[in-house]
Scaffold this motif. Structure first.
Motif, PDB file in Angstrom:
ATOM      1  N   ARG A 121       0.855  -1.178   0.000  1.00  0.00           N
ATOM      2  CA  ARG A 121       0.000   0.000   0.000  1.00  0.00           C
ATOM      3  C   ARG A 121       0.894   1.232   0.000  1.00  0.00           C
ATOM      4  N   HIS A 122       0.634   2.154  -0.914  1.00  0.00           N
ATOM      5  CA  HIS A 122       1.395   3.390  -1.023  1.00  0.00           C
ATOM      6  C   HIS A 122       0.429   4.557  -0.867  1.00  0.00           C
ATOM      7  N   ASP A 123       0.627   5.372   0.173  1.00  0.00           N
ATOM      8  CA  ASP A 123      -0.218   6.548   0.347  1.00  0.00           C
ATOM      9  C   ASP A 123       0.095   7.617  -0.683  1.00  0.00           C
ATOM     10  N   SER A 124       1.354   7.674  -1.070  1.00  0.00           N
ATOM     11  CA  SER A 124       1.795   8.635  -2.066  1.00  0.00           C
ATOM     12  C   SER A 124       2.806   7.927  -2.961  1.00  0.00           C
ATOM     13  N   PHE A 125       2.567   7.977  -4.253  1.00  0.00           N
ATOM     14  CA  PHE A 125       3.420   7.251  -5.180  1.00  0.00           C
ATOM     15  C   PHE A 125       3.765   8.150  -6.345  1.00  0.00           C
TER      16      PHE A 125
END
Length: 218
Positions: A121-125
């Protein structure tokens, strides 16, 4: 009749395996899963080369062996026409085949920039700019289908081959927190809440780590 066997690779990483498995579920086919380790010859290449046409997934049933996800879809549609893998209306069916073929053969920048990884899971990518046109095109397909056929699935009130083909894309958008328009968010939620996708995801999360993150895009 011998029980059908579906050969797959990693449930966490292999979008093609997910597609083949979903197609079998849509067809109502009782299958035994046969797992090919991700470090087996050819499987790492499957991920690194982004190939939709390797020998996994492979469906074996009696003396028939079928690989490539769209070939599996066509075979299941022939064997189980009552399952409704494709829409009944010829014009709508042609549309379903067209968008399914488009995701099967294209969107290479999206695949490279947003590799399937159900555990991540990436909150900001930081998104590779080349992937944005692919993301926009996916949303355009989704909007067009939802508007034309009323949703909540791409071709109406039940999932079809097209939904199986686009399901891994919905998981990618979730993994990398990709901003979506309202219709695409709703459709993505429908796919992610699909009982078959939930079943696959649970198995992926329980899957032991077999490798470190790939050292190239996949």
């Amino acid at each position: 009749m011998a029980k059908a066997v579906l050969t797959i690779s990693s449930k966490n990483y292999s979008s093609w395996s997910l597609r083949g498995w979903l197609l079998c579920k849509l067809g109502g086919l009782d299958i035994t899963e046969e797992r090919v380790p991700i470090d087996a010859p050819g499987q790492r290449a499957e991920l690194l080369l982004l190939s939709p046409s390797v020998l996994v997934p492979r469906l074996t049933r009696d003396d028939v062996s079928v690989w490539d996800t769209l070939a599996i879809a066509e075979y299941l549609n022939e064997c189980f026409p009552e399952a409704g893998l494709y829409p009944a209306d010829p014009k709508t069916r042609a549309h379903c085949r067209s968008v399914s073929g488009e995701i099967h053969s294209g969107f290479h920048n999206l695949r490279s920039a947003l590799p399937m990884n159900l555990k991540a899971r990436h909150d900001s990518f930081r998104l590779f700019a080349g992937a944005k046109p692919d993301i926009d095109r996916v949303q355009a397909i989704w909007r067009e289908c939802l508007s034309a056929y009323g949703g909540p699935w791409l071709f109406g009130d039940k999932p079809t081959v097209a939904d199986a083909m686009f399901a891994p894309v919905a998981t990618r958008f979730q993994t990398y927190a990709i901003p979506l328009d309202a219709p695409s968010r709703a459709y993505s939620a429908t796919v992610l809440g699909w009982d078959f996708v939930q079943e696959w995801t649970a198995a992926a999360l329980a899957e032991p780590e077999e490798m470190e993150e790939l050292d190239a895009e996949f």
